[in-house]
Scaffold this active site. Structure first.
Site, PDB file in Angstrom:
ATOM      1  N   ASP A 128      -5.877  -3.039  -6.644  1.00  0.00           N
ATOM      2  CA  ASP A 128      -6.883  -2.173  -6.003  1.00  0.00           C
ATOM      3  C   ASP A 128      -6.538  -0.698  -6.177  1.00  0.00           C
ATOM      4  OD1 ASP A 128      -7.821  -4.640  -5.058  1.00  0.00           O
ATOM      5  OD2 ASP A 128      -6.757  -4.439  -3.159  1.00  0.00           O
ATOM      6  N   GLN A 188       0.832  -1.203   0.000  1.00  0.00           N
ATOM      7  CA  GLN A 188       0.000   0.000   0.000  1.00  0.00           C
ATOM      8  C   GLN A 188       0.869   1.258   0.000  1.00  0.00           C
ATOM      9  OE1 GLN A 188      -0.385  -2.567   2.090  1.00  0.00           O
ATOM     10  NE2 GLN A 188      -2.538  -3.102   2.329  1.00  0.00           N
ATOM     11  N   ARG A 212     -12.951  -5.837  -7.057  1.00  0.00           N
ATOM     12  CA  ARG A 212     -13.241  -6.862  -6.059  1.00  0.00           C
ATOM     13  C   ARG A 212     -13.801  -6.182  -4.812  1.00  0.00           C
ATOM     14  NH1 ARG A 212      -7.845  -9.064  -3.018  1.00  0.00           N
ATOM     15  NH2 ARG A 212      -6.639  -7.130  -2.897  1.00  0.00           N
ATOM     16  N   GLN A 234       0.060  -0.404  -5.871  1.00  0.00           N
ATOM     17  CA  GLN A 234      -1.103  -0.758  -5.070  1.00  0.00           C
ATOM     18  C   GLN A 234      -1.663   0.495  -4.405  1.00  0.00           C
ATOM     19  OE1 GLN A 234      -0.514  -4.069  -2.420  1.00  0.00           O
ATOM     20  NE2 GLN A 234      -2.436  -3.752  -1.333  1.00  0.00           N
ATOM     21  N   ASP A 235      -2.995   0.675  -4.527  1.00  0.00           N
ATOM     22  CA  ASP A 235      -3.697   1.781  -3.858  1.00  0.00           C
ATOM     23  C   ASP A 235      -3.259   3.153  -4.371  1.00  0.00           C
ATOM     24  OD1 ASP A 235      -4.797  -0.266  -2.457  1.00  0.00           O
ATOM     25  OD2 ASP A 235      -4.042   0.305  -0.496  1.00  0.00           O
TER      26      ASP A 235
END
Length: 538
Positions: free
Chosen positions: A378, A334, A454, A356-357
């Site tokens: 994500d 993250q 998701r 990520q993020d």
């Protein structure tokens, strides 16, 4: 539309006075109006108990007064929650992780308090959509605090605080459920129902039946520059943060404070605080004006929330002509490039780079137009109500070995309650891989799987309409988070997408093809009320 200030409504003062002198009267029957209103919530027994004990509402109480009393219950309990979290902070000296999380909790609970009071004000003045948006955010902040404490629940005080926050979340959920019922069904509480979602076949009514969803508005032109940031001139600020710090507090209406950021690479962490409203970042173009950082969760005491290179809290934030990136790398997990909690924010012609993020659209109403967003896991996430129009969404490489298998999700929406008016909506966007990623993908497409989203949380909601989905999108379309968590309650909708990744014949059974008559629900006008606050194009 002006942003309301923090104040204590008269009705709340009256409520607290009632609360302080309330006595239990077990023989008094529950007013039918209140009973029906509570039946429209997710936690009806808690609702009845709190209203009966606290206010003894008379039989002729209006539905609006019942909702206001329920909001006041939430507000009163929030104060206790804040006090408990403060005790956690005070007893956490020497424990870096618990100290950081308690500090963040106190911050976001203060934002929750502001939004609750704003929702109360909006409801009183007939602005039900604003009330729902602000109460959705208030509830989300409370849930986020609870979720953060879960990682440091190593003392009885933390456990007790989490238990109390859980009840607070239920009170706030009840208030929000009543707002939704009031908005959808009117004043008659006998026809109110608990919150329903599209998975129940319920679509909120939208104005207008046209399927043309492109909104003719965005970043305003001909803005007057207030201050300038540059790298090599004496008469300017040298950092973006210095320019933000110079902005006035609590500007009214849409009176912007425009910060011109000249081309160059600005290595800094930027924070636009809650009281700095209507701040505008005006860069000189994607790839030219670059704000960059590398904070990530692997650093001591760091968490996802604070890892953002640019974090915005002040309402009315706007940006154009920027690249904002986090260069921590895919192994850092993250690592946020841009985080926004800004209601009524407009982002156009900006680029967000990370892994990520990348883009944390955490709360409230946001509009992204002609932007480029790059990441892998994500990388567009949060619990906001955001519309992305004409954007390029790119999956970047997560590892250097093209033979290694990987699963990437473009989105992870975080709606925790079916009454929250939040979701991620994509209009006329392109979802593809970067040139570098496509080299890996073409060598071994069987092991590189990419999905539209998701379910980060149980009621995750994400919609793709008239988008071009390239071949990197798996035929399944959507992937689970963990087992069957949320698969019965999420709403993942698609409508008239094109491209090789748009074939819906093999989509997971828990995704939905949106009926054409319901598509206007997800317009900029209906979903985020953008026609009321996004500047019109001329």
């Amino acid at each position: 539309m002006s942003i309301v200030h923090i104040f204590l409504p008269v009705s709340l003062v009256i409520f607290l006075a009632i609360f302080s002198s309330a006595h239990h009267d077990h023989e008094k029957s529950t007013p039918s109006q209140m009973y029906h209103a509570c039946q429209a919530t997710r936690f009806p027994e808690l609702c009845e108990t709190s209203l009966t004990q606290l206010s003894h509402l008379p039989p002729n109480t209006t539905s609006l007064q019942i909702i206001q009393s329920t909001i006041s219950v939430s507000d009163h309990n929030l104060k206790t929650g804040q006090s408990m979290v403060k005790s956690v902070l005070d007893t956490s000296k020497g424990n870096l992780n618990r100290t950081n999380i308690a500090t963040i909790c106190l911050d976001i609970l203060s934002y929750s308090s502001y939004r609750i009071k704003s929702a109360h004000y909006a409801l009183t003045h007939g602005n039900i959509k604003d009330a729902r948006a602000w109460m959705s955010a208030a509830l989300g902040y409370q849930q986020n605090c609870w979720g953060a404490l879960k990682y440091v629940n190593d003392t009885k005080l933390v456990v007790d605080t989490m238990l109390f926050l859980d009840s607070l979340v239920h009170h706030s959920s009840n208030a929000l459920s009543m707002m939704v019922a009031y908005d959808n069904y009117g004043e008659d509480t006998t026809v109110w129902t608990p919150p329903k979602t599209e998975r129940d076949g319920f679509y909120e009514k939208g104005s207008g039946g046209k399927l043309e969803l492109r909104f003719n508005g965005g970043f305003p032109s001909n803005l007057k520059v207030d201050v300038t940031v540059c790298k090599n001139h004496r008469k300017c600020y040298k950092t973006v943060q210095e320019a933000v710090d110079a902005a006035p507090k609590n500007k009214k209406g849409r009176d912007q404070y425009v910060i011109k950021i000249r081309k160059g690479v600005y290595e800094e962490t930027v924070r636009v605080p809650f009281e700095k409203k209507n701040v505008v970042f005006l860069g000189e173009g994607m790839g030219k004006t670059i704000i960059t950082g590398a904070l990530n969760v692997h650093q001591p005491g760091m968490n996802t929330y604070n890892s953002a290179t640019v974090g915005v809290l002040g309402d009315g934030f706007m940006a154009s002509g920027l690249t904002i990136r986090n260069t921590a790398g895919s192994d850092a997990h993250q690592a946020v490039a841009f985080r926004s909690d800004s209601d009524h924010s407009v982002i156009e012609n900006c680029e967000f780079l990370g892994n990520q993020d990348t883009l944390y659209a955490q709360s409230l109403r946001q509009f992204y137009k002609n932007c480029r967003i790059q990441g892998n896991v994500d990388f567009i996430f949060g619990n906001s109500a955001s519309v992305f129009q004409d954007c390029e969404i790119l999956v970047g490489p997560r590892q250097t070995n093209p033979e290694s298998s990987e699963n990437n999700a473009v989105t992870a929406h975080g709606r925790t309650d079916p009454a929250q008016s939040t979701g991620l909506v994509f209009h006329n966007c392109v979802i593809n891989g970067t040139e570098e990623y496509m080299r890996y993908y073409k060598k071994n497409p069987e092991v590189h799987k990419n999905y539209l989203g998701r379910p980060w949380k149980e009621y995750s909601r994400t919609i793709f309409i008239n988008c071009k989905l390239e071949k990197i999108i798996s035929p399944d379309g959507w992937m689970p988070w963990s087992g069957d968590v949320g698969l019965k309650t999420v709403f993942y909708g698609e409508f008239r997408n094109s491209g090789p990744g748009s074939d819906v014949s093999k989509r997971v059974p828990w995704s939905t093809q949106i009926p054409s008559q319901n598509v206007p629900t997800y317009s900029v006008q209906n979903f985020i009320q953008g026609d009321q606050w996004i500047p019109k194009s001329h």
